[in-house]
Design an enzyme around this catalytic site. Structure first.
Site, mmCIF file in Angstrom:
data_model
loop_
_atom_site.group_PDB
_atom_site.id
_atom_site.type_symbol
_atom_site.label_atom_id
_atom_site.label_comp_id
_atom_site.label_asym_id
_atom_site.label_seq_id
_atom_site.Cartn_x
_atom_site.Cartn_y
_atom_site.Cartn_z
ATOM 1 C CB THR A 120 45.117 39.193 37.455
ATOM 2 O OG1 THR A 120 44.449 39.097 36.788
ATOM 3 C CG2 THR A 120 45.316 40.187 38.533
ATOM 4 C CG ASP A 121 43.869 40.171 32.372
ATOM 5 O OD1 ASP A 121 43.000 40.063 33.471
ATOM 6 O OD2 ASP A 121 42.975 40.057 31.375
ATOM 7 C CD GLU A 122 39.921 40.628 37.282
ATOM 8 O OE1 GLU A 122 39.778 41.029 37.966
ATOM 9 O OE2 GLU A 122 39.085 39.239 36.550
ATOM 10 C CE1 TYR A 144 42.234 37.517 41.978
ATOM 11 C CE2 TYR A 144 41.728 38.176 39.423
ATOM 12 C CZ TYR A 144 41.678 38.081 40.485
ATOM 13 O OH TYR A 144 43.366 37.124 40.373
ATOM 14 C CE LYS A 148 47.535 37.997 41.744
ATOM 15 N NZ LYS A 148 47.233 36.239 42.901
HETATM 16 P P1 NAD Z 1 42.398 28.990 42.086
HETATM 17 O O1 NAD Z 1 41.164 29.790 42.876
HETATM 18 O O2 NAD Z 1 41.104 28.029 40.956
HETATM 19 O O3 NAD Z 1 43.581 28.917 42.776
HETATM 20 C C1 NAD Z 1 43.865 28.269 44.297
HETATM 21 C C2 NAD Z 1 44.826 28.049 45.168
HETATM 22 O O4 NAD Z 1 44.996 28.332 46.309
HETATM 23 C C3 NAD Z 1 43.450 26.063 45.597
HETATM 24 O O5 NAD Z 1 44.179 25.491 45.251
HETATM 25 C C4 NAD Z 1 43.017 27.676 46.997
HETATM 26 O O6 NAD Z 1 43.183 26.214 48.017
HETATM 27 C C5 NAD Z 1 44.420 27.900 46.874
HETATM 28 N N1 NAD Z 1 44.641 28.809 48.320
HETATM 29 C C6 NAD Z 1 43.980 30.178 48.432
HETATM 30 N N2 NAD Z 1 44.452 30.363 49.580
HETATM 31 C C7 NAD Z 1 45.328 29.837 50.144
HETATM 32 C C8 NAD Z 1 46.178 29.788 50.851
HETATM 33 N N3 NAD Z 1 45.972 31.067 51.871
HETATM 34 N N4 NAD Z 1 47.632 29.136 51.240
HETATM 35 C C9 NAD Z 1 47.451 28.063 50.460
HETATM 36 N N5 NAD Z 1 46.765 27.979 49.206
HETATM 37 C C10 NAD Z 1 45.275 28.878 49.690
HETATM 38 O O7 NAD Z 1 42.560 29.434 41.196
HETATM 39 P P2 NAD Z 1 43.313 29.786 39.372
HETATM 40 O O8 NAD Z 1 42.058 30.346 38.780
HETATM 41 O O9 NAD Z 1 44.403 28.238 39.243
HETATM 42 O O10 NAD Z 1 44.429 31.420 39.527
HETATM 43 C C11 NAD Z 1 46.097 30.290 40.314
HETATM 44 C C12 NAD Z 1 46.289 31.977 40.388
HETATM 45 O O11 NAD Z 1 46.913 33.349 38.904
HETATM 46 C C13 NAD Z 1 45.568 33.164 40.995
HETATM 47 O O12 NAD Z 1 46.246 33.390 41.654
HETATM 48 C C14 NAD Z 1 44.745 34.347 40.473
HETATM 49 O O13 NAD Z 1 45.194 35.617 40.633
HETATM 50 C C15 NAD Z 1 46.432 34.024 38.769
HETATM 51 N N6 NAD Z 1 45.299 34.135 37.738
HETATM 52 C C16 NAD Z 1 44.072 33.392 37.604
HETATM 53 C C17 NAD Z 1 43.957 33.834 35.569
HETATM 54 C C18 NAD Z 1 42.219 32.788 36.071
HETATM 55 O O14 NAD Z 1 41.863 33.247 34.318
HETATM 56 N N7 NAD Z 1 42.035 31.939 36.127
HETATM 57 C C19 NAD Z 1 43.961 34.976 35.579
HETATM 58 C C20 NAD Z 1 44.878 35.548 35.776
HETATM 59 C C21 NAD Z 1 45.526 34.975 37.056
HETATM 60 O O1 DAU Z 2 41.457 38.611 34.217
HETATM 61 C C1 DAU Z 2 42.063 37.530 34.563
HETATM 62 C C2 DAU Z 2 41.352 36.903 35.991
HETATM 63 O O2 DAU Z 2 40.039 36.291 34.961
HETATM 64 C C3 DAU Z 2 41.884 36.659 36.905
HETATM 65 O O3 DAU Z 2 42.753 36.964 37.321
HETATM 66 C C4 DAU Z 2 40.578 35.921 38.381
HETATM 67 O O4 DAU Z 2 40.889 35.221 38.662
HETATM 68 C C5 DAU Z 2 39.878 35.283 36.896
HETATM 69 O O5 DAU Z 2 38.494 34.459 38.051
HETATM 70 C C6 DAU Z 2 38.508 36.019 35.965
HETATM 71 O O6 DAU Z 2 38.402 36.814 36.197
HETATM 72 P P1 DAU Z 2 37.130 37.496 36.569
HETATM 73 O O7 DAU Z 2 36.276 37.833 36.298
HETATM 74 O O8 DAU Z 2 36.909 38.448 34.292
HETATM 75 O O9 DAU Z 2 36.342 35.680 35.526
HETATM 76 P P2 DAU Z 2 34.692 35.789 34.988
HETATM 77 O O10 DAU Z 2 34.854 33.998 35.357
HETATM 78 O O11 DAU Z 2 34.479 35.195 36.760
HETATM 79 O O12 DAU Z 2 33.988 35.945 34.226
HETATM 80 C C7 DAU Z 2 34.631 36.235 32.867
HETATM 81 C C8 DAU Z 2 33.384 37.036 32.845
HETATM 82 O O13 DAU Z 2 31.787 36.319 32.067
HETATM 83 C C9 DAU Z 2 33.016 38.473 33.091
HETATM 84 O O14 DAU Z 2 32.802 39.165 32.501
HETATM 85 C C10 DAU Z 2 32.256 37.991 33.640
HETATM 86 C C11 DAU Z 2 31.051 37.734 33.143
HETATM 87 N N1 DAU Z 2 30.143 36.369 34.276
HETATM 88 C C12 DAU Z 2 30.794 35.558 34.773
HETATM 89 C C13 DAU Z 2 29.610 34.451 35.391
HETATM 90 C C14 DAU Z 2 30.304 33.551 36.204
HETATM 91 C C15 DAU Z 2 28.594 36.567 33.748
HETATM 92 O O15 DAU Z 2 28.389 37.303 32.540
HETATM 93 N N2 DAU Z 2 28.065 35.503 34.135
HETATM 94 C C16 DAU Z 2 28.667 34.342 35.179
HETATM 95 O O16 DAU Z 2 28.165 33.589 35.624
#
Ligand code: NAD
Ligand code: DAU
Length: 341
Positions: A120-122, A144, A148
């Site tokens: 992730t970019d985080e 988190y 990562k």
């Molecule tokens: P998500 O939370 O929707 O899904 C995570 C999945 O992993 C779930 O199906 C969960 O059951 C499974 N899981 C969790 N712990 C596990 C374990 N111990 N063993 C096997 N399976 C397990 O997550 P997402 O938003 O789809 O993100 C997927 C990946 O992409 C993550 O690695 C996250 O860090 C990365 N990522 C997410 C975003 C985003 O915006 N959502 C952006 C950049 C990177």
């Molecule tokens: O940047 C990539 C990341 O994006 C991934 O690595 C993470 O897995 C994914 O969860 C996401 O993280 P963020 O914290 O950026 O996403 P989230 O949807 O939780 O929040 C997006 C922005 O909105 C953040 O600035 C917090 C804000 N927010 C979020 C929630 C849930 C609110 O203002 N209100 C809310 O209720």
């Protein structure tokens, strides 16, 4: 090619499985997922009968997990992914994101398969101006992000020390179908549809760089097929938006599509206490993946957000089962008896 996709029952993993099965008619995918609260097999009901898809329920921390399974590559999405949860309790983040990745690296080393680590970019922390490049220092601010970043370092060390074939991707914020409604975009939609307050952290001016999930999937596909071992690839689409702008776009579109009173929807916006350690701005420079792998996104934000809103409007059954908790029973009802445990 036989691919193991970890976390394939989650948001991005399920979209990636669908992408691979439709892009490569001769590929087989095994979805390996523990089914935590974020894992939902109902994300995959349209493909679960395919003879090129199988599901294995398991924890990526289990070292015997893939014994006896034949595969060429692991694409590793499984993680605890929600920042707010990591603030409340970091422990599952350290266990799954660090120890789970370590276990998969050991399996990769022994099997000699290739590995794509989805990060992730985080991990770069927050930036007031400029863009994160692959050379930017890792400055994670949430538990988190720290978990990562730790896993990224482990991947790097296994490439350097053991010579495994592994690449790392670092993507910006995803949105699109099947996103769990704890994340900003689906949360805003569902709360608006149910006329519940929409919590905006702080001043709503934190900036995220939003990418449509299908574009993230095609980028991971490019890294799987063309990525260089040991390399890091940033993934983003140069689409920075303050949170409040995203919220206003969703509410305006919903008002139009559902013939609702715009004023009533906007009155749901509720400024609340800021997230601890809230990163101000993420911004990805994706030049490397564009130049080296020829990857290009295909869906601009206007199109992507319209598709996403439409999908949530048409998928009430899917999200109502999440809100009620019924989705957690799907595995036992549909799968329990015919899946290798
Ligand atoms: P998500 O939370 O929707 O899904 C995570 C999945 O992993 C779930 O199906 C969960 O059951 C499974 N899981 C969790 N712990 C596990 C374990 N111990 N063993 C096997 N399976 C397990 O997550 P997402 O938003 O789809 O993100 C997927 C990946 O992409 C993550 O690695 C996250 O860090 C990365 N990522 C997410 C975003 C985003 O915006 N959502 C952006 C950049 C990177
Ligand atoms: O940047 C990539 C990341 O994006 C991934 O690595 C993470 O897995 C994914 O969860 C996401 O993280 P963020 O914290 O950026 O996403 P989230 O949807 O939780 O929040 C997006 C922005 O909105 C953040 O600035 C917090 C804000 N927010 C979020 C929630 C849930 C609110 O203002 N209100 C809310 O209720």
């Amino acid at each position: 090619m036989r691919i193991v996709v970890t976390g394939g029952a989650g948001f991005i993993g399920s979209n990636f499985i669908r992408h691979i099965l439709s892009a490569y008619p001769d590929y087989h995918v095994m979805n390996l997922d523990k089914l935590t609260y974020a894992g939902n097999l109902e994300n995959l009901t349209d493909i679960e009968q395919s003879d090129r898809y199988s599901f294995l329920k398991g924890d990526i921390c289990d070292s015997a997990l893939l014994d006896g399974v034949e595969y060429d590559a692991i694409v590793h999405f499984a993680a605890e992914s929600h920042v707010d949860r990591s603030i409340l309790d970091a422990s599952p983040f350290l266990q799954t994101n660090i120890m789970g990745t370590y276990n998969l690296l050991e399996i990769t080393r022994k099997k000699g398969c290739s590995f794509v680590h989805v990060s992730t970019d985080e991990v770069y922390g927050s930036t007031d101006d400029g863009y994160f490049s692959e050379q930017s220092p890792l400055m994670p601010n949430s538990p988190y992000a720290a978990s990562k970043a730790s896993s990224d370092m482990l991947v790097r060390s296994y490439v350097e020390t053991h010579g495994i074939h592994a690449a790392i991707t670092r993507c910006s914020n995803n949105y699109g179908p099947y996103q769990f409604p704890e994340k900003l975009i689906p949360l805003v939609m569902l709360n608006a549809l149910e006329r519940k307050p929409i919590p905006v952290y702080g001043d709503g001016m934190n900036v995220r760089d939003w990418i449509y999930v299908e574009d993230h999937c095609s980028a991971v596909d490019a890294v799987l097929h063309k990525g260089k071992a040991g390399d890091v690839y940033n993934i983003g689409v140069r689409n920075e938006r303050p949170n409040i702008e995203i919220i206003r776009i969703i509410l305006s579109t919903l008002a139009e599509k559902t013939s609702s009173d715009r004023k009533e929807l906007f009155s749901l916006i509720s400024y609340v206490k800021d997230r601890e350690g809230h990163d101000r701005r993420y911004a990805i420079d994706p030049s490397k993946i564009e130049k080296d792998l020829g990857w290009r996104p295909e869906i601009d934000f206007e199109d992507g957000i319209a598709r996403t809103i439409q999908w949530y409007l048409e998928s009430r059954h899917w999200w109502e089962r999440i809100i009620s908790g019924d989705y957690l029973k799907y595995y036992d009802v549909q799968y329990g008896s015919r899946v290798k445990q």
